[in-house]
Motif scaffolding. Structure first.
Motif, PDB file in Angstrom:
ATOM      1  N   THR A  27      10.675 -11.192   0.473  1.00  0.00           N
ATOM      2  CA  THR A  27      10.496 -12.411   0.089  1.00  0.00           C
ATOM      3  C   THR A  27       8.957 -12.772  -0.467  1.00  0.00           C
ATOM      4  N   ASP A  28       8.297 -11.796  -0.351  1.00  0.00           N
ATOM      5  CA  ASP A  28       6.773 -11.799  -0.849  1.00  0.00           C
ATOM      6  C   ASP A  28       6.446 -11.145  -2.033  1.00  0.00           C
ATOM      7  N   ALA A  29       6.355 -11.758  -3.058  1.00  0.00           N
ATOM      8  CA  ALA A  29       6.260 -11.445  -4.435  1.00  0.00           C
ATOM      9  C   ALA A  29       4.769 -10.909  -4.855  1.00  0.00           C
ATOM     10  N   MET A  30       3.865 -11.157  -4.256  1.00  0.00           N
ATOM     11  CA  MET A  30       2.468 -10.880  -4.773  1.00  0.00           C
ATOM     12  C   MET A  30       1.662 -10.079  -3.479  1.00  0.00           C
ATOM     13  N   GLY A  31       2.321  -9.068  -2.923  1.00  0.00           N
ATOM     14  CA  GLY A  31       1.650  -8.579  -2.070  1.00  0.00           C
ATOM     15  C   GLY A  31       2.427  -7.984  -0.724  1.00  0.00           C
ATOM     16  N   GLN A  32       2.176  -7.204   0.079  1.00  0.00           N
ATOM     17  CA  GLN A  32       2.867  -6.894   1.348  1.00  0.00           C
ATOM     18  C   GLN A  32       2.009  -7.093   2.488  1.00  0.00           C
ATOM     19  N   PHE A  33       2.134  -7.626   3.509  1.00  0.00           N
ATOM     20  CA  PHE A  33       1.466  -7.708   4.656  1.00  0.00           C
ATOM     21  C   PHE A  33       0.112  -8.051   4.263  1.00  0.00           C
ATOM     22  N   GLN A  34      -0.932  -7.281   4.790  1.00  0.00           N
ATOM     23  CA  GLN A  34      -2.238  -7.573   4.655  1.00  0.00           C
ATOM     24  C   GLN A  34      -2.887  -7.211   3.266  1.00  0.00           C
ATOM     25  N   ASP A  35      -1.807  -6.414   2.569  1.00  0.00           N
ATOM     26  CA  ASP A  35      -2.262  -5.974   1.021  1.00  0.00           C
ATOM     27  C   ASP A  35      -1.839  -7.094   0.125  1.00  0.00           C
ATOM     28  N   ARG A  66       2.492  -5.558  -5.286  1.00  0.00           N
ATOM     29  CA  ARG A  66       3.930  -6.245  -5.527  1.00  0.00           C
ATOM     30  C   ARG A  66       5.110  -5.422  -5.184  1.00  0.00           C
ATOM     31  N   PRO A  67       6.293  -5.954  -4.659  1.00  0.00           N
ATOM     32  CA  PRO A  67       7.662  -5.159  -4.244  1.00  0.00           C
ATOM     33  C   PRO A  67       8.637  -4.934  -5.418  1.00  0.00           C
ATOM     34  N   CYS A  98       0.896  -1.133  -0.094  1.00  0.00           N
ATOM     35  CA  CYS A  98       0.111  -0.080   0.066  1.00  0.00           C
ATOM     36  C   CYS A  98       1.027   1.289   0.094  1.00  0.00           C
ATOM     37  N   PHE A  99       0.588   2.138  -0.908  1.00  0.00           N
ATOM     38  CA  PHE A  99       1.371   3.411  -1.195  1.00  0.00           C
ATOM     39  C   PHE A  99       1.275   4.329   0.122  1.00  0.00           C
ATOM     40  N   GLU A 149      -3.283   0.616   9.605  1.00  0.00           N
ATOM     41  CA  GLU A 149      -2.475  -0.136   8.293  1.00  0.00           C
ATOM     42  C   GLU A 149      -1.173  -0.434   8.859  1.00  0.00           C
ATOM     43  N   GLU A 150      -0.475   0.265   9.418  1.00  0.00           N
ATOM     44  CA  GLU A 150       0.814  -0.289   9.850  1.00  0.00           C
ATOM     45  C   GLU A 150       0.718  -1.258  10.697  1.00  0.00           C
ATOM     46  N   GLN A 151      -0.338  -1.327  11.469  1.00  0.00           N
ATOM     47  CA  GLN A 151      -0.471  -2.649  12.267  1.00  0.00           C
ATOM     48  C   GLN A 151      -0.716  -3.865  11.765  1.00  0.00           C
TER      49      GLN A 151
END
Length: 171
Positions: free
Chosen positions: A80-88, A94-95, A10-11, A156-158
């Motif tokens: 290490t997560d190609a298809m999202g970040q955390f809850q997004d 993607r990163p 998430c931006f 969002e951070e949490q």
């Protein structure tokens, strides 16, 4: 002044870590890498345009280097997560490190290799390094979200980001 583009979920969560650094004059939330000019948030969220949520950073390279920006970037994402970040989740989260030239590509590739060799992560570093595409600023309500909506930003951070950053980067 120079510009750099990074995507890491998430931006909203990618603005503050850069915005607070000396030498950075502006951080804009937006979209890049897709097939539609000037996409809206709803279009990107539909996962039909190919865009990724990202931030465009305007910085003074005499005060902060591109290499320093890349290091700040790593500390905001799960590489290490190609298809999202955390809850997004999904392709729009993607990163990606978007590079503008061969020098930036070399810096990003070397930094990624150094991170992979560090042993900090047990899974492969899958963040991609791609050529920068046109960047489209997001709607005004998405700009400076952490300043305008601190309570919601904190939620969002949490969503796992803060805990992950603390566990992986506490040093």
């Amino acid at each position: 002044m120079a510009k750099a583009i990074f995507a890491g979920g998430c931006f909203w969560c990618m603005v503050q870590p850069f915005d607070t650094q000396p030498g950075i004059s502006k951080v804009i939330s937006g979209y890049t890498g897709g097939t539609v000019a000037n996409p809206t948030y709803d279009q990107v969220a539909s996962h039909t345009t190919g865009h990724t949520e990202a931030v465009e950073i305007t910085y003074d390279p005499t005060l902060i280097s591109y290499a320093e920006l890349v290091e700040i970037y790593w500390r905001q994402t799960d590489p290490t997560d190609a298809m999202g970040q955390f809850q997004d989740r999904g392709d729009s989260y993607r990163p990606v490190i978007y590079v503008n030239n061969d020098k930036e590509r070399a810096i990003a590739v070397a930094s990624k290799a150094k991170l992979a060799a560090s042993g900090r992560f047990t899974q492969p570093i899958v963040t991609t390094i791609e050529t920068a595409q046109p960047f489209y600023p997001a709607e005004i309500e998405h700009q400076d979200f952490y300043k305008k909506n601190p309570w919601r930003y904190r939620i969002e951070e949490q969503g796992g980001r803060d805990q992950f950053i603390h566990e992986k980067w506490q040093d």
